[in-house]
Design an enzyme around this catalytic site. Structure first.
Site, PDB file in Angstrom:
ATOM      1  N   GLU A 197      24.855  56.142  -9.786  1.00 15.93           N
ATOM      2  CA  GLU A 197      23.785  55.312 -10.353  1.00 15.93           C
ATOM      3  C   GLU A 197      22.878  54.771  -9.251  1.00 15.93           C
ATOM      4  OE1 GLU A 197      25.078  52.378 -13.173  1.00 15.93           O
ATOM      5  OE2 GLU A 197      25.941  53.877 -14.528  1.00 15.93           O
ATOM      6  N   GLU A 320      29.862  59.364 -17.328  1.00 12.47           N
ATOM      7  CA  GLU A 320      30.180  58.067 -17.938  1.00 12.47           C
ATOM      8  C   GLU A 320      29.646  58.082 -19.359  1.00 12.47           C
ATOM      9  OE1 GLU A 320      29.365  54.398 -15.879  1.00 12.47           O
ATOM     10  OE2 GLU A 320      29.765  55.294 -13.902  1.00 12.47           O
TER      11      GLU A 320
END
Length: 516
Positions: A197, A320
């Site tokens: 991320e 995720e």
């Protein structure tokens, strides 16, 4: 209420429930599709809350039965899922993790407290679980390792040293250090993620900047050819395809996959996400409707990949995904949430989407394995309970490395509440490695059972046998006091003449082997 009594009650409810006209599913085994990579059923273990410490690791001196510090009950349960892949150590934790803190004698490792980039979640990192302990878990599970490196607060040198420490053989200084710490042979690192991320908690970067960083890092991540990990780039979040576009252009031949993260929030509002339990039907349908958006998300990112990577060398790694609810007031640790029948349906609906896009989606890892978000397992000291999501993963084991088969759903029902309408039945079919033809079904309607007529081209079906997961209430869940309130039940159906009809209960997940 006993399990037997509750099962009898459930069957009685099914017998009296209203039933729609039959839905028809046609399967064509003569036109096999892509293989469903077993890594679609990957897991994610992050140093977050009690996701690792207590949830899985209790240390070798614990009174809780363990093997070299890892809980025997949790490891045993996870082995039943045939866990193919584990992503570690994060997540946001990856970009604050320094691997040298987790090697050497445990009593001499530094103890740190980290917070993730937004300052919300406190992470107690005692560093008892480091590289060697993680690979011990991997060996126990018989899984592949997906290790995430630190770009956010790390350096090229630090990441390069870690890859060399894990993979090098011979007499290099880092190989000798690994041997001093108890492991002479290299670890098998199947996949290595360069950051996590990077648009947010990993460094608040722009995709072009990260593309340059990735190229720099990847260039220096040396490993012997026979043990070199496959490199994965950290991509974007949700429906924004900007990162996928930039990275698939800039990193050709330097990555085998670009990640994307997508969570299911019942309300669609991150400030007020929705309840884990005690929710009304409006949040049942909104949760399922929001999770079904994964299909369009995958299509959007795949369209970009098809444009920039027509050779299909780059996969979309959804590393995720899962449900995310409002944190409970009495939650025992960060992001600990109860898990209900609704979560099992969310998992199964996503499995079907991943199967549909098997050619471009070779890996996903649900968030997370134990005690965090949509977990397989919940623990409380010595107690352990399996969640409905655990049972969904268990039921779908035959789909690992199975060959997807095209199917058509005719006369499908619709489930409508207020302004929302979603398909009543979702289905997926595949030819498994055991040679059997498996059919998975989800009935999203929480009130009405549905009859499904199944046809397989060129085959006269004799019947079907497998398991079904359902319950009397939408938020049925297992607790430490009642750990078997919801679990799969055996299911079978016989063909009548040349027709096979399967009655799928309301709010149910079903996986059956078709008897040809």
């Amino acid at each position: 209420m006993s399990v037997v009594k509750s099962s009898v009650l459930a069957l009685a409810m099914l017998a009296t429930a209203p039933v729609f006209a039959a839905v028809t599913i046609d399967i064509d085994p003569a036109k096999p599709g892509a293989v469903i990579n077993k890594n679609v059923y990957g897991q994610f273990a992050e140093h977050l809350g009690t996701g690792v410490y207590e949830g899985m690791w209790v240390g070798p001196k614990s009174n809780i039965p363990n093997t070299r510090g890892w809980r025997n009950d949790v490891v045993g349960a996870l082995k039943e899922l045939h866990v193919p892949l584990v992503r570690w150590p994060g997540g946001c934790f990856a970009d604050v993790y320094h691997w040298r803190d987790g090697i050497g004698p445990q009593d001499k490792r530094p103890s740190n407290v980290h917070t993730n980039a937004d300052g919300v979640v406190e992470i107690d990192a005692i560093n008892a679980v480091g590289t060697h302990e993680f690979f011990d878990l991997i060996d126990m599970l018989g899984a592949d390792a997906y290790v995430n490196g630190n770009v956010g607060t790390g350096s090229v040198q630090e990441m390069s040293d870690w890859v060399e420490y894990m993979t090098s053989d011979g007499g290099s200084p880092l190989a000798r250090l690994r041997a001093q710490n108890g492991r002479e042979k290299p670890f098998k690192v199947a996949y290595f993620g360069i950051g996590n991320e990077l648009w947010g908690c990993g460094g608040n970067m722009k995709p072009e900047y990260y593309a340059n960083l990735y190229s720099n890092y990847e260039h220096f991540l040396w490993a012997p050819e026979k043990s070199r990990p496959k490199m994965i780039a950290s991509g974007g979040s949700g429906f924004d395809t900007t990162w996928t576009d930039v990275l698939s252009k800039e990193l050709k031949d330097r990555t085998i996959g670009i990640s994307v993260h997508q969570y299911t929030v019942p309300t669609g509002n991150w400030d007020i996400k929705g309840k884990t339990l005690g929710f009304k039907e409006g949040e049942w349908i909104s949760t399922l409707a929001n999770t079904l958006k994964m299909d369009q998300l995958v299509k959007d990112h795949v369209a970009v990949l098809d444009k920039n990577d027509p050779e299909k060398k780059i996969g979309l790694m959804i590393d995720e995904w899962g449900t995310w609810y409002d944190e409970e007031k009495d939650a025992k640790s960060a992001l600990f949430q109860q898990n209900s029948l609704r979560d099992a349906l969310v998992a199964a609906l996503n499995f079907h989407i991943f199967h549909e896009h098997a050619e471009r989606v070779p890996m996903t890892t649900i968030a997370q394995m134990v005690n965090v978000l949509q977990a397989m397992i919940l623990t409380d000291k010595e107690k352990m309970v399996l969640t409905p999501t655990y049972y969904a993963f268990q039921m779908y084991v035959p789909f690992q490395d199975a060959t997807s088969l095209p199917l058509a759903i005719k006369d499908n029902t619709s489930y409508t509440l207020g302004a929302l309408t979603i398909p009543g039945v979702s289905a997926s079919a595949a030819r498994a490695k055991d040679g059997k033809l498996y059919l998975a079904l989800v009935n999203t309607d929480p009130s009405n059972a549905v009859d499904v007529a199944v046809n397989v081209a060129g085959t006269e079906l004799q019947g079907a046998a497998g398991k079904v997961l359902t319950a009397a209430t939408m938020d049925a869940h297992n607790t430490f006091q009642n750990p078997q309130a919801i679990k799969p039940a055996a299911f079978s159906a016989r063909a009548a003449g040349d027709k096979l009809s399967i009655k799928v209960p309301a709010k149910a997940v079903m996986v059956v082997a078709l008897e040809e």
